[in-house]
Design an enzyme around this catalytic site. Structure first.
Site, mmCIF file in Angstrom:
data_model
loop_
_atom_site.group_PDB
_atom_site.id
_atom_site.type_symbol
_atom_site.label_atom_id
_atom_site.label_comp_id
_atom_site.label_asym_id
_atom_site.label_seq_id
_atom_site.Cartn_x
_atom_site.Cartn_y
_atom_site.Cartn_z
ATOM 1 N N SER A 235 0.831 -1.207 0.000
ATOM 2 C CA SER A 235 0.000 0.000 0.000
ATOM 3 C C SER A 235 0.870 1.264 0.000
ATOM 4 O O SER A 235 2.033 1.228 0.426
ATOM 5 C CB SER A 235 -0.899 -0.016 1.236
ATOM 6 O OG SER A 235 -0.093 0.004 2.392
ATOM 7 N N CYS A 290 -3.615 -4.284 -7.910
ATOM 8 C CA CYS A 290 -3.194 -2.886 -8.053
ATOM 9 C C CYS A 290 -3.526 -2.383 -9.449
ATOM 10 O O CYS A 290 -3.464 -1.195 -9.709
ATOM 11 C CB CYS A 290 -1.713 -2.747 -7.771
ATOM 12 S SG CYS A 290 -0.718 -3.565 -9.005
HETATM 13 P P1 NAD Z 1 0.518 -3.548 2.935
HETATM 14 O O1 NAD Z 1 1.193 -2.261 2.630
HETATM 15 O O2 NAD Z 1 -0.429 -3.596 4.061
HETATM 16 O O3 NAD Z 1 1.591 -4.688 3.207
HETATM 17 C C1 NAD Z 1 2.665 -4.935 2.322
HETATM 18 C C2 NAD Z 1 3.830 -5.530 3.096
HETATM 19 O O4 NAD Z 1 4.274 -4.589 4.075
HETATM 20 C C3 NAD Z 1 3.464 -6.810 3.849
HETATM 21 O O5 NAD Z 1 4.537 -7.705 3.733
HETATM 22 C C4 NAD Z 1 3.267 -6.332 5.274
HETATM 23 O O6 NAD Z 1 3.592 -7.331 6.209
HETATM 24 C C5 NAD Z 1 4.201 -5.137 5.388
HETATM 25 N N1 NAD Z 1 3.679 -4.082 6.271
HETATM 26 C C6 NAD Z 1 2.376 -3.782 6.506
HETATM 27 N N2 NAD Z 1 2.286 -2.706 7.327
HETATM 28 C C7 NAD Z 1 3.542 -2.317 7.590
HETATM 29 C C8 NAD Z 1 4.112 -1.255 8.364
HETATM 30 N N3 NAD Z 1 3.348 -0.390 9.013
HETATM 31 N N4 NAD Z 1 5.440 -1.141 8.406
HETATM 32 C C9 NAD Z 1 6.219 -1.993 7.738
HETATM 33 N N5 NAD Z 1 5.748 -3.028 6.999
HETATM 34 C C10 NAD Z 1 4.431 -3.183 6.922
HETATM 35 O O7 NAD Z 1 -0.191 -4.011 1.562
HETATM 36 P P2 NAD Z 1 -1.153 -5.253 1.354
HETATM 37 O O8 NAD Z 1 -2.453 -4.961 2.011
HETATM 38 O O9 NAD Z 1 -0.453 -6.503 1.674
HETATM 39 O O10 NAD Z 1 -1.334 -5.225 -0.226
HETATM 40 C C11 NAD Z 1 -2.304 -4.460 -0.883
HETATM 41 C C12 NAD Z 1 -1.722 -3.147 -1.387
HETATM 42 O O11 NAD Z 1 -0.640 -3.406 -2.258
HETATM 43 C C13 NAD Z 1 -2.715 -2.344 -2.213
HETATM 44 O O12 NAD Z 1 -2.590 -0.996 -1.865
HETATM 45 C C14 NAD Z 1 -2.261 -2.574 -3.643
HETATM 46 O O13 NAD Z 1 -2.608 -1.569 -4.559
HETATM 47 C C15 NAD Z 1 -0.782 -2.653 -3.455
HETATM 48 N N6 NAD Z 1 -0.137 -3.362 -4.566
HETATM 49 C C16 NAD Z 1 0.615 -2.614 -5.422
HETATM 50 C C17 NAD Z 1 1.202 -3.221 -6.509
HETATM 51 C C18 NAD Z 1 2.013 -2.422 -7.484
HETATM 52 O O14 NAD Z 1 2.645 -3.012 -8.337
HETATM 53 N N7 NAD Z 1 2.032 -1.110 -7.402
HETATM 54 C C19 NAD Z 1 1.049 -4.609 -6.715
HETATM 55 C C20 NAD Z 1 0.294 -5.326 -5.795
HETATM 56 C C21 NAD Z 1 -0.292 -4.690 -4.722
#
Ligand code: NAD
Length: 495
Positions: A235, A290
Protein backbone atom coordinates in the site's frame (compact mmCIF):
# COMPACT_ATOMS: atom_id res chain seq x y z
CA UNK A 1 -20.22 -29.87 -7.71
CA UNK A 2 -16.59 -30.94 -8.12
CA UNK A 3 -14.12 -29.07 -5.93
CA UNK A 4 -10.45 -29.55 -6.82
CA UNK A 5 -8.38 -31.30 -4.17
CA UNK A 6 -6.82 -28.97 -1.59
CA UNK A 7 -3.01 -29.32 -1.42
CA UNK A 8 -2.80 -28.00 2.16
CA UNK A 9 -4.26 -30.59 4.49
CA UNK A 10 -4.52 -30.03 8.23
CA UNK A 11 -2.73 -27.07 9.80
CA UNK A 12 0.80 -26.34 8.53
CA UNK A 13 3.38 -24.69 10.73
CA UNK A 14 5.14 -22.06 8.63
CA UNK A 15 8.90 -22.04 9.20
CA UNK A 16 11.62 -19.68 8.11
CA UNK A 17 14.12 -20.82 5.49
CA UNK A 18 17.54 -19.65 6.59
CA UNK A 19 20.94 -20.82 5.38
CA UNK A 20 19.37 -23.81 3.64
CA UNK A 21 17.58 -24.99 6.82
CA UNK A 22 13.95 -24.89 7.93
CA UNK A 23 13.90 -23.01 11.21
CA UNK A 24 11.03 -22.67 13.67
CA UNK A 25 10.59 -19.08 14.81
CA UNK A 26 10.36 -18.16 18.49
CA UNK A 27 7.99 -15.30 17.66
CA UNK A 28 4.26 -15.09 18.26
CA UNK A 29 2.12 -17.37 16.09
CA UNK A 30 -1.00 -16.35 14.12
CA UNK A 31 -3.61 -18.34 12.22
CA UNK A 32 -3.82 -18.30 8.44
CA UNK A 33 -7.46 -18.85 7.49
CA UNK A 34 -8.82 -19.98 4.12
CA UNK A 35 -11.30 -17.15 3.44
CA UNK A 36 -13.72 -19.34 1.49
CA UNK A 37 -14.49 -22.00 4.10
CA UNK A 38 -12.97 -20.20 7.15
CA UNK A 39 -10.79 -23.21 8.03
CA UNK A 40 -7.42 -22.61 9.69
CA UNK A 41 -4.80 -23.92 7.27
CA UNK A 42 -1.56 -22.69 8.82
CA UNK A 43 0.18 -21.04 11.74
CA UNK A 44 2.53 -18.24 10.79
CA UNK A 45 5.15 -16.70 13.07
CA UNK A 46 6.03 -13.06 13.59
CA UNK A 47 9.80 -13.48 13.49
CA UNK A 48 12.07 -11.41 15.68
CA UNK A 49 14.79 -8.94 14.69
CA UNK A 50 17.40 -11.52 15.81
CA UNK A 51 15.90 -14.15 13.52
CA UNK A 52 16.00 -11.70 10.65
CA UNK A 53 19.62 -10.91 11.46
CA UNK A 54 20.45 -14.66 11.34
CA UNK A 55 19.14 -14.71 7.77
CA UNK A 56 21.13 -11.63 6.79
CA UNK A 57 24.31 -13.13 8.26
CA UNK A 58 23.73 -16.37 6.32
CA UNK A 59 23.17 -14.37 3.14
CA UNK A 60 26.30 -12.30 3.77
CA UNK A 61 28.32 -15.47 4.34
CA UNK A 62 27.04 -17.01 1.08
CA UNK A 63 27.55 -13.85 -0.93
CA UNK A 64 31.21 -14.00 -2.07
CA UNK A 65 31.08 -17.57 -3.33
CA UNK A 66 27.80 -16.91 -5.06
CA UNK A 67 28.81 -13.63 -6.68
CA UNK A 68 31.97 -15.27 -8.05
CA UNK A 69 30.01 -18.21 -9.49
CA UNK A 70 29.90 -17.53 -13.26
CA UNK A 71 26.57 -16.02 -14.38
CA UNK A 72 26.07 -18.94 -16.75
CA UNK A 73 26.28 -21.35 -13.78
CA UNK A 74 24.00 -19.19 -11.64
CA UNK A 75 21.51 -19.30 -14.51
CA UNK A 76 21.55 -23.11 -14.40
CA UNK A 77 20.11 -23.04 -10.86
CA UNK A 78 17.29 -20.89 -12.23
CA UNK A 79 16.73 -23.29 -15.13
CA UNK A 80 16.35 -26.11 -12.57
CA UNK A 81 13.97 -23.97 -10.52
CA UNK A 82 11.93 -23.22 -13.63
CA UNK A 83 11.55 -26.96 -14.34
CA UNK A 84 10.46 -27.62 -10.75
CA UNK A 85 7.95 -24.78 -10.90
CA UNK A 86 6.45 -26.31 -14.07
CA UNK A 87 6.28 -29.76 -12.45
CA UNK A 88 4.49 -28.29 -9.42
CA UNK A 89 2.43 -25.74 -11.35
CA UNK A 90 -1.00 -26.98 -10.31
CA UNK A 91 -0.09 -27.47 -6.64
CA UNK A 92 1.42 -23.97 -6.45
CA UNK A 93 -1.75 -22.53 -8.00
CA UNK A 94 -4.09 -24.35 -5.63
CA UNK A 95 -2.07 -23.19 -2.61
CA UNK A 96 -2.65 -19.59 -3.72
CA UNK A 97 -6.39 -20.21 -3.94
CA UNK A 98 -6.44 -21.84 -0.53
CA UNK A 99 -4.52 -19.14 1.27
CA UNK A 100 -5.80 -16.10 -0.63
CA UNK A 101 -9.26 -16.97 -1.96
CA UNK A 102 -8.72 -16.15 -5.65
CA UNK A 103 -10.16 -18.49 -8.27
CA UNK A 104 -8.04 -21.31 -9.61
CA UNK A 105 -7.87 -19.64 -13.03
CA UNK A 106 -6.53 -16.45 -11.45
CA UNK A 107 -4.02 -18.52 -9.48
CA UNK A 108 -2.85 -20.36 -12.58
CA UNK A 109 -2.35 -17.01 -14.30
CA UNK A 110 -0.36 -15.80 -11.29
CA UNK A 111 1.83 -18.91 -11.30
CA UNK A 112 2.52 -18.48 -15.01
CA UNK A 113 3.46 -14.81 -14.59
CA UNK A 114 5.76 -15.70 -11.70
CA UNK A 115 7.52 -18.43 -13.67
CA UNK A 116 8.05 -16.05 -16.58
CA UNK A 117 10.27 -13.92 -14.37
CA UNK A 118 12.43 -16.96 -13.61
CA UNK A 119 12.62 -17.62 -17.36
CA UNK A 120 13.73 -14.06 -18.11
CA UNK A 121 16.35 -14.16 -15.34
CA UNK A 122 17.77 -17.34 -16.94
CA UNK A 123 19.12 -15.01 -19.63
CA UNK A 124 21.41 -13.30 -17.13
CA UNK A 125 24.72 -13.89 -18.99
CA UNK A 126 23.32 -11.65 -21.74
CA UNK A 127 21.21 -9.32 -19.59
CA UNK A 128 24.07 -8.48 -17.27
CA UNK A 129 26.56 -7.51 -19.98
CA UNK A 130 27.99 -4.04 -19.88
CA UNK A 131 29.38 -2.07 -22.81
CA UNK A 132 32.68 -0.60 -23.94
CA UNK A 133 34.36 1.80 -26.31
CA UNK A 134 37.92 1.84 -27.54
CA UNK A 135 39.77 5.11 -27.88
CA UNK A 136 37.65 7.35 -25.71
CA UNK A 137 40.85 9.39 -26.03
CA UNK A 138 43.93 8.35 -27.97
CA UNK A 139 45.07 4.94 -26.65
CA UNK A 140 42.54 4.92 -23.83
CA UNK A 141 39.70 2.36 -23.64
CA UNK A 142 36.63 2.42 -21.45
CA UNK A 143 34.23 -0.28 -20.34
CA UNK A 144 31.26 -0.55 -18.06
CA UNK A 145 30.68 -3.73 -16.06
CA UNK A 146 27.80 -4.61 -13.76
CA UNK A 147 28.48 -6.04 -10.32
CA UNK A 148 26.13 -7.28 -7.59
CA UNK A 149 25.88 -5.40 -4.30
CA UNK A 150 25.35 -7.97 -1.54
CA UNK A 151 22.14 -8.79 0.33
CA UNK A 152 18.69 -7.52 -0.69
CA UNK A 153 15.38 -7.58 1.18
CA UNK A 154 12.19 -8.37 -0.72
CA UNK A 155 8.81 -7.50 0.81
CA UNK A 156 5.58 -8.82 -0.70
CA UNK A 157 1.88 -7.86 -0.36
CA UNK A 158 -1.02 -10.23 0.22
CA UNK A 159 -2.81 -9.96 -3.11
CA UNK A 160 -0.30 -11.93 -5.25
CA UNK A 161 1.38 -14.23 -2.73
CA UNK A 162 3.39 -16.28 -5.24
CA UNK A 163 4.16 -13.94 -8.14
CA UNK A 164 5.19 -10.63 -6.63
CA UNK A 165 8.38 -11.70 -4.82
CA UNK A 166 9.34 -13.22 -8.20
CA UNK A 167 9.31 -9.75 -9.78
CA UNK A 168 12.57 -9.28 -7.86
CA UNK A 169 14.15 -12.42 -6.39
CA UNK A 170 15.19 -14.22 -9.63
CA UNK A 171 16.98 -11.09 -10.91
CA UNK A 172 18.61 -10.44 -7.55
CA UNK A 173 20.15 -13.91 -7.30
CA UNK A 174 20.90 -14.20 -11.03
CA UNK A 175 23.03 -11.06 -10.80
CA UNK A 176 24.95 -12.58 -7.86
CA UNK A 177 23.20 -11.09 -4.83
CA UNK A 178 21.62 -13.04 -1.97
CA UNK A 179 18.08 -12.37 -0.77
CA UNK A 180 15.89 -12.40 2.31
CA UNK A 181 12.23 -12.57 1.28
CA UNK A 182 9.53 -11.42 3.69
CA UNK A 183 6.16 -12.63 2.41
CA UNK A 184 2.91 -11.05 3.57
CA UNK A 185 2.11 -12.88 6.82
CA UNK A 186 -1.50 -13.13 5.62
CA UNK A 187 -0.46 -15.52 2.81
CA UNK A 188 2.87 -17.17 3.66
CA UNK A 189 2.33 -20.64 2.16
CA UNK A 190 3.13 -19.93 -1.51
CA UNK A 191 6.54 -18.51 -0.60
CA UNK A 192 7.20 -21.45 1.72
CA UNK A 193 6.48 -23.92 -1.10
CA UNK A 194 8.60 -21.82 -3.48
CA UNK A 195 11.51 -21.96 -1.01
CA UNK A 196 11.15 -25.76 -0.84
CA UNK A 197 11.60 -25.83 -4.61
CA UNK A 198 14.56 -23.43 -4.36
CA UNK A 199 16.08 -25.95 -1.94
CA UNK A 200 15.33 -28.83 -4.32
CA UNK A 201 16.92 -26.90 -7.19
CA UNK A 202 20.14 -27.00 -5.16
CA UNK A 203 20.84 -23.30 -4.58
CA UNK A 204 23.74 -22.97 -2.14
CA UNK A 205 22.63 -22.34 1.49
CA UNK A 206 22.16 -18.67 2.31
CA UNK A 207 21.52 -17.46 -1.24
CA UNK A 208 17.71 -17.46 -0.93
CA UNK A 209 16.22 -17.02 2.56
CA UNK A 210 12.65 -16.50 3.74
CA UNK A 211 11.76 -14.84 7.04
CA UNK A 212 8.09 -14.52 7.99
CA UNK A 213 6.73 -11.63 9.98
CA UNK A 214 5.39 -8.11 9.84
CA UNK A 215 6.39 -4.60 10.78
CA UNK A 216 9.29 -5.66 13.06
CA UNK A 217 11.03 -7.60 10.28
CA UNK A 218 10.50 -4.70 7.86
CA UNK A 219 11.96 -2.21 10.38
CA UNK A 220 14.98 -4.46 10.88
CA UNK A 221 15.41 -4.62 7.12
CA UNK A 222 15.33 -0.85 6.84
CA UNK A 223 17.86 -0.36 9.61
CA UNK A 224 20.17 -3.28 8.91
CA UNK A 225 23.65 -2.15 7.82
CA UNK A 226 24.18 -5.31 5.75
CA UNK A 227 21.09 -4.88 3.60
CA UNK A 228 22.15 -3.15 0.38
CA UNK A 229 18.65 -2.35 -0.79
CA UNK A 230 15.12 -3.57 -0.94
CA UNK A 231 12.08 -3.96 -3.10
CA UNK A 232 8.64 -3.40 -1.65
CA UNK A 233 5.17 -3.91 -3.12
CA UNK A 234 2.17 -2.93 -1.03
CA UNK A 235 0.00 0.00 0.00
CA UNK A 236 1.03 3.62 -0.50
CA UNK A 237 1.31 4.57 3.21
CA UNK A 238 3.76 1.69 3.80
CA UNK A 239 5.57 2.38 0.49
CA UNK A 240 6.24 5.91 1.82
CA UNK A 241 7.67 4.50 5.07
CA UNK A 242 9.93 2.20 3.05
CA UNK A 243 11.09 4.92 0.65
CA UNK A 244 11.83 7.39 3.43
CA UNK A 245 13.47 4.68 5.58
CA UNK A 246 15.78 3.70 2.73
CA UNK A 247 16.65 7.35 2.19
CA UNK A 248 17.71 7.63 5.83
CA UNK A 249 19.97 4.57 5.65
CA UNK A 250 21.16 5.18 2.06
CA UNK A 251 19.74 1.97 0.59
CA UNK A 252 18.58 1.66 -2.97
CA UNK A 253 14.89 0.98 -3.18
CA UNK A 254 11.94 0.16 -5.38
CA UNK A 255 8.67 0.96 -3.57
CA UNK A 256 5.48 0.10 -5.45
CA UNK A 257 2.33 1.47 -3.85
CA UNK A 258 -1.44 1.49 -4.21
CA UNK A 259 -3.68 2.58 -7.05
CA UNK A 260 -6.97 4.03 -8.23
CA UNK A 261 -7.26 3.11 -11.87
CA UNK A 262 -9.52 4.93 -14.34
CA UNK A 263 -10.94 2.96 -17.26
CA UNK A 264 -12.17 5.35 -19.93
CA UNK A 265 -14.86 4.18 -22.35
CA UNK A 266 -15.33 6.11 -25.60
CA UNK A 267 -18.71 5.92 -27.36
CA UNK A 268 -16.95 4.38 -30.39
CA UNK A 269 -15.67 1.39 -28.36
CA UNK A 270 -16.36 -2.18 -29.37
CA UNK A 271 -19.03 -2.86 -26.74
CA UNK A 272 -19.02 -6.61 -26.16
CA UNK A 273 -15.25 -7.18 -25.71
CA UNK A 274 -15.04 -3.93 -23.72
CA UNK A 275 -17.62 -5.17 -21.22
CA UNK A 276 -15.87 -8.55 -20.94
CA UNK A 277 -12.59 -6.72 -20.16
CA UNK A 278 -14.30 -4.48 -17.59
CA UNK A 279 -15.68 -7.51 -15.73
CA UNK A 280 -12.27 -9.09 -15.18
CA UNK A 281 -10.64 -5.74 -14.47
CA UNK A 282 -13.11 -4.50 -11.82
CA UNK A 283 -14.24 -7.78 -10.29
CA UNK A 284 -11.52 -10.37 -10.99
CA UNK A 285 -9.38 -11.26 -7.95
CA UNK A 286 -12.33 -9.69 -6.07
CA UNK A 287 -10.97 -6.26 -6.99
CA UNK A 288 -7.76 -6.93 -5.06
CA UNK A 289 -5.32 -5.98 -7.81
CA UNK A 290 -3.19 -2.89 -8.05
CA UNK A 291 -4.23 -2.90 -11.72
CA UNK A 292 -7.94 -3.39 -11.06
CA UNK A 293 -10.37 -0.92 -12.57
CA UNK A 294 -11.80 1.38 -9.91
CA UNK A 295 -13.45 4.29 -11.75
CA UNK A 296 -15.27 3.77 -15.03
CA UNK A 297 -15.43 7.02 -17.00
CA UNK A 298 -17.97 7.02 -19.81
CA UNK A 299 -17.26 9.75 -22.34
CA UNK A 300 -19.77 11.75 -24.38
CA UNK A 301 -23.26 13.17 -24.10
CA UNK A 302 -25.11 10.45 -25.97
CA UNK A 303 -27.72 9.45 -23.36
CA UNK A 304 -28.82 6.39 -25.27
CA UNK A 305 -25.28 5.00 -25.46
CA UNK A 306 -24.70 5.74 -21.76
CA UNK A 307 -27.89 4.06 -20.55
CA UNK A 308 -27.51 1.04 -22.78
CA UNK A 309 -23.82 0.56 -21.86
CA UNK A 310 -24.42 0.88 -18.11
CA UNK A 311 -27.35 -1.54 -18.28
CA UNK A 312 -25.18 -4.11 -20.05
CA UNK A 313 -22.42 -3.66 -17.46
CA UNK A 314 -24.88 -4.17 -14.58
CA UNK A 315 -26.56 -7.17 -16.22
CA UNK A 316 -23.24 -8.89 -16.91
CA UNK A 317 -21.85 -8.16 -13.43
CA UNK A 318 -24.99 -9.45 -11.73
CA UNK A 319 -24.47 -12.86 -13.36
CA UNK A 320 -20.93 -13.35 -11.99
CA UNK A 321 -20.70 -16.59 -9.98
CA UNK A 322 -19.22 -16.25 -6.48
CA UNK A 323 -17.84 -19.16 -4.51
CA UNK A 324 -14.81 -21.20 -3.48
CA UNK A 325 -12.00 -20.67 -5.99
CA UNK A 326 -11.25 -24.39 -6.16
CA UNK A 327 -14.64 -24.86 -7.82
CA UNK A 328 -13.84 -24.30 -11.49
CA UNK A 329 -17.30 -22.90 -12.22
CA UNK A 330 -16.64 -19.98 -9.86
CA UNK A 331 -15.63 -16.61 -11.36
CA UNK A 332 -14.98 -14.57 -8.21
CA UNK A 333 -13.77 -15.75 -4.81
CA UNK A 334 -14.00 -14.12 -1.38
CA UNK A 335 -12.00 -11.16 -0.13
CA UNK A 336 -8.89 -12.17 1.78
CA UNK A 337 -10.48 -11.73 5.23
CA UNK A 338 -13.42 -10.28 7.12
CA UNK A 339 -11.54 -7.08 8.01
CA UNK A 340 -11.02 -6.37 4.32
CA UNK A 341 -14.69 -7.08 3.58
CA UNK A 342 -15.76 -4.70 6.39
CA UNK A 343 -13.44 -2.05 4.98
CA UNK A 344 -14.99 -2.34 1.50
CA UNK A 345 -18.49 -2.24 3.03
CA UNK A 346 -17.60 0.99 4.82
CA UNK A 347 -16.72 2.46 1.40
CA UNK A 348 -20.06 1.27 0.00
CA UNK A 349 -21.82 2.99 2.91
CA UNK A 350 -19.88 6.19 2.34
CA UNK A 351 -20.81 6.12 -1.36
CA UNK A 352 -24.48 5.95 -0.43
CA UNK A 353 -24.07 8.76 2.11
CA UNK A 354 -22.26 10.98 -0.38
CA UNK A 355 -25.14 10.64 -2.85
CA UNK A 356 -23.88 8.13 -5.42
CA UNK A 357 -26.55 5.84 -6.84
CA UNK A 358 -26.14 2.14 -6.03
CA UNK A 359 -27.00 0.12 -9.14
CA UNK A 360 -25.76 -3.27 -7.94
CA UNK A 361 -25.29 -4.12 -4.26
CA UNK A 362 -22.65 -6.77 -3.62
CA UNK A 363 -23.61 -6.99 0.04
CA UNK A 364 -26.53 -9.20 -1.02
CA UNK A 365 -24.29 -12.14 -1.85
CA UNK A 366 -25.37 -15.39 -3.40
CA UNK A 367 -22.65 -17.99 -2.98
CA UNK A 368 -22.33 -21.15 -5.05
CA UNK A 369 -22.00 -24.06 -2.62
CA UNK A 370 -22.33 -24.19 1.11
CA UNK A 371 -19.81 -21.66 2.42
CA UNK A 372 -20.09 -19.04 5.16
CA UNK A 373 -20.55 -15.52 3.77
CA UNK A 374 -17.86 -14.16 6.15
CA UNK A 375 -15.49 -12.87 3.47
CA UNK A 376 -17.67 -12.87 0.36
CA UNK A 377 -18.77 -9.66 -1.31
CA UNK A 378 -20.27 -9.50 -4.78
CA UNK A 379 -19.72 -7.00 -7.60
CA UNK A 380 -20.98 -3.57 -6.57
CA UNK A 381 -21.71 -0.74 -9.00
CA UNK A 382 -22.34 2.95 -8.31
CA UNK A 383 -23.22 5.67 -10.80
CA UNK A 384 -23.22 9.46 -10.39
CA UNK A 385 -19.85 9.25 -8.67
CA UNK A 386 -17.59 12.29 -8.68
CA UNK A 387 -13.81 12.22 -8.19
CA UNK A 388 -14.21 14.24 -4.99
CA UNK A 389 -16.19 11.47 -3.25
CA UNK A 390 -14.30 9.02 -1.06
CA UNK A 391 -15.27 6.15 -3.35
CA UNK A 392 -14.06 8.21 -6.30
CA UNK A 393 -10.58 9.00 -5.06
CA UNK A 394 -9.42 6.51 -2.39
CA UNK A 395 -8.21 2.99 -3.08
CA UNK A 396 -11.04 0.62 -2.06
CA UNK A 397 -9.31 -2.64 -3.07
CA UNK A 398 -12.52 -4.57 -3.50
CA UNK A 399 -15.13 -5.35 -6.19
CA UNK A 400 -16.59 -1.85 -6.47
CA UNK A 401 -17.08 0.03 -9.75
CA UNK A 402 -17.66 3.80 -9.58
CA UNK A 403 -19.19 5.16 -12.78
CA UNK A 404 -18.43 8.77 -13.74
CA UNK A 405 -19.13 10.78 -16.87
CA UNK A 406 -16.92 13.08 -18.92
CA UNK A 407 -18.06 15.41 -21.71
CA UNK A 408 -15.08 14.61 -23.89
CA UNK A 409 -11.76 12.80 -23.92
CA UNK A 410 -9.85 15.82 -22.63
CA UNK A 411 -12.04 16.01 -19.56
CA UNK A 412 -11.63 12.26 -19.00
CA UNK A 413 -7.83 12.61 -19.19
CA UNK A 414 -7.97 15.52 -16.73
CA UNK A 415 -9.95 13.31 -14.33
CA UNK A 416 -7.34 10.54 -14.59
CA UNK A 417 -4.49 12.99 -14.10
CA UNK A 418 -6.08 14.67 -11.07
CA UNK A 419 -5.74 11.37 -9.16
CA UNK A 420 -2.79 11.16 -6.77
CA UNK A 421 -2.22 7.61 -8.09
CA UNK A 422 -0.91 6.60 -11.52
CA UNK A 423 -0.72 2.86 -11.90
CA UNK A 424 -2.86 1.41 -14.70
CA UNK A 425 -5.29 3.71 -16.52
CA UNK A 426 -6.84 2.44 -19.77
CA UNK A 427 -8.95 3.57 -22.70
CA UNK A 428 -11.47 1.57 -24.73
CA UNK A 429 -11.91 2.93 -28.24
CA UNK A 430 -11.75 2.07 -31.94
CA UNK A 431 -10.12 5.43 -32.71
CA UNK A 432 -6.35 5.45 -33.08
CA UNK A 433 -6.39 9.23 -32.60
CA UNK A 434 -8.14 8.98 -29.23
CA UNK A 435 -5.87 6.14 -28.14
CA UNK A 436 -2.76 8.14 -29.01
CA UNK A 437 -4.06 11.26 -27.26
CA UNK A 438 -4.76 9.19 -24.15
CA UNK A 439 -1.43 7.38 -23.93
CA UNK A 440 0.43 10.60 -24.73
CA UNK A 441 -1.13 12.68 -21.97
CA UNK A 442 -2.16 10.32 -19.19
CA UNK A 443 0.05 10.20 -16.06
CA UNK A 444 0.01 6.47 -15.46
CA UNK A 445 3.00 4.14 -15.37
CA UNK A 446 1.16 1.37 -17.21
CA UNK A 447 -1.35 2.43 -19.87
CA UNK A 448 -3.90 0.19 -21.57
CA UNK A 449 -5.57 0.52 -24.95
CA UNK A 450 -8.51 -1.90 -25.03
CA UNK A 451 -6.84 -3.78 -22.15
CA UNK A 452 -8.49 -3.84 -18.74
CA UNK A 453 -5.63 -5.16 -16.63
CA UNK A 454 -2.47 -3.44 -17.81
CA UNK A 455 -0.02 -5.99 -16.42
CA UNK A 456 3.42 -5.86 -18.04
CA UNK A 457 5.06 -9.18 -18.94
CA UNK A 458 8.28 -10.20 -17.18
CA UNK A 459 10.54 -8.78 -19.91
CA UNK A 460 9.08 -5.28 -19.42
CA UNK A 461 9.32 -3.22 -16.23
CA UNK A 462 6.32 -3.05 -13.94
CA UNK A 463 5.89 0.69 -13.89
CA UNK A 464 3.89 3.17 -11.81
CA UNK A 465 3.77 6.95 -11.28
CA UNK A 466 2.93 9.46 -8.55
CA UNK A 467 1.78 7.78 -5.31
CA UNK A 468 1.77 4.37 -7.00
CA UNK A 469 5.55 4.21 -7.21
CA UNK A 470 8.55 5.67 -5.43
CA UNK A 471 11.94 5.10 -6.98
CA UNK A 472 13.58 5.21 -10.39
CA UNK A 473 14.24 1.69 -11.67
CA UNK A 474 11.45 -0.89 -11.61
CA UNK A 475 10.97 -4.58 -10.88
CA UNK A 476 11.06 -7.13 -13.75
CA UNK A 477 13.27 -7.48 -16.80
CA UNK A 478 16.25 -5.32 -17.65
CA UNK A 479 15.39 -2.62 -15.12
CA UNK A 480 15.54 -5.19 -12.32
CA UNK A 481 18.97 -6.25 -13.58
CA UNK A 482 20.07 -2.61 -13.42
CA UNK A 483 18.58 -2.20 -9.94
CA UNK A 484 20.37 -5.23 -8.53
CA UNK A 485 23.77 -4.23 -9.94
CA UNK A 486 26.25 -1.44 -9.52
CA UNK A 487 27.70 0.10 -12.71
CA UNK A 488 31.49 0.13 -12.52
CA UNK A 489 33.43 2.03 -15.18
CA UNK A 490 37.01 1.05 -16.08
CA UNK A 491 39.26 3.44 -17.96
CA UNK A 492 42.51 1.87 -19.20
CA UNK A 493 45.71 3.12 -20.78
CA UNK A 494 48.81 0.94 -21.29
CA UNK A 495 52.12 2.76 -21.55
P1 NAD B 1 0.52 -3.55 2.93
O1 NAD B 1 1.19 -2.26 2.63
O2 NAD B 1 -0.43 -3.60 4.06
O3 NAD B 1 1.59 -4.69 3.21
C1 NAD B 1 2.66 -4.94 2.32
C2 NAD B 1 3.83 -5.53 3.10
O4 NAD B 1 4.27 -4.59 4.07
C3 NAD B 1 3.46 -6.81 3.85
O5 NAD B 1 4.54 -7.70 3.73
C4 NAD B 1 3.27 -6.33 5.27
O6 NAD B 1 3.59 -7.33 6.21
C5 NAD B 1 4.20 -5.14 5.39
N1 NAD B 1 3.68 -4.08 6.27
C6 NAD B 1 2.38 -3.78 6.51
N2 NAD B 1 2.29 -2.71 7.33
C7 NAD B 1 3.54 -2.32 7.59
C8 NAD B 1 4.11 -1.26 8.36
N3 NAD B 1 3.35 -0.39 9.01
N4 NAD B 1 5.44 -1.14 8.41
C9 NAD B 1 6.22 -1.99 7.74
N5 NAD B 1 5.75 -3.03 7.00
C10 NAD B 1 4.43 -3.18 6.92
O7 NAD B 1 -0.19 -4.01 1.56
P2 NAD B 1 -1.15 -5.25 1.35
O8 NAD B 1 -2.45 -4.96 2.01
O9 NAD B 1 -0.45 -6.50 1.67
O10 NAD B 1 -1.33 -5.22 -0.23
C11 NAD B 1 -2.30 -4.46 -0.88
C12 NAD B 1 -1.72 -3.15 -1.39
O11 NAD B 1 -0.64 -3.41 -2.26
C13 NAD B 1 -2.71 -2.34 -2.21
O12 NAD B 1 -2.59 -1.00 -1.86
C14 NAD B 1 -2.26 -2.57 -3.64
O13 NAD B 1 -2.61 -1.57 -4.56
C15 NAD B 1 -0.78 -2.65 -3.46
N6 NAD B 1 -0.14 -3.36 -4.57
C16 NAD B 1 0.62 -2.61 -5.42
C17 NAD B 1 1.20 -3.22 -6.51
C18 NAD B 1 2.01 -2.42 -7.48
O14 NAD B 1 2.65 -3.01 -8.34
N7 NAD B 1 2.03 -1.11 -7.40
C19 NAD B 1 1.05 -4.61 -6.72
C20 NAD B 1 0.29 -5.33 -5.80
C21 NAD B 1 -0.29 -4.69 -4.72
Amino acid sequence: MAILEEPIKGVKLVKNYVNGEWVESKGEIYDVVNPANCEVIAKVPVSTAEEFDDAVQAAKEAYWDWRSTPPVSRARYLFRLKELLEENFEELSRIQTQEHGKTIDESRGETRRGIENVEVACGIPTLMMGYNLEDIATGIDCKLIRQPLGVFGIIGPYNFPFMIPLWSAPYAVATGNCVVVKPSSEVPLSQMRLAELVEEAGFPPGVWNVVNGGKAVVSSMLDHPDIAGLTFVGSTPVAKIIYEGCGKTQKRVIAQGGAKNFLVVMPDCNVQPTIASLMTSFFGNTGQRCLAGANLVIVGEDEEFYKDFVQKVVDTASKIVLGYGLDEAVQVGPLRDKGKKDNVISYIESGIQEGAKLLLDGRMVKIRGNYPDTCFLGPTIFENVSPSMKIGNEEIFGPVMSIMRAKNLNQAIEMCNASTFGNGHAIFTTSGKSAREFRYKVTSGNVGVNIGIVAPMAFFPFSGMKDSFYGVLHTQGQEAVRFFTESKVLIERWF
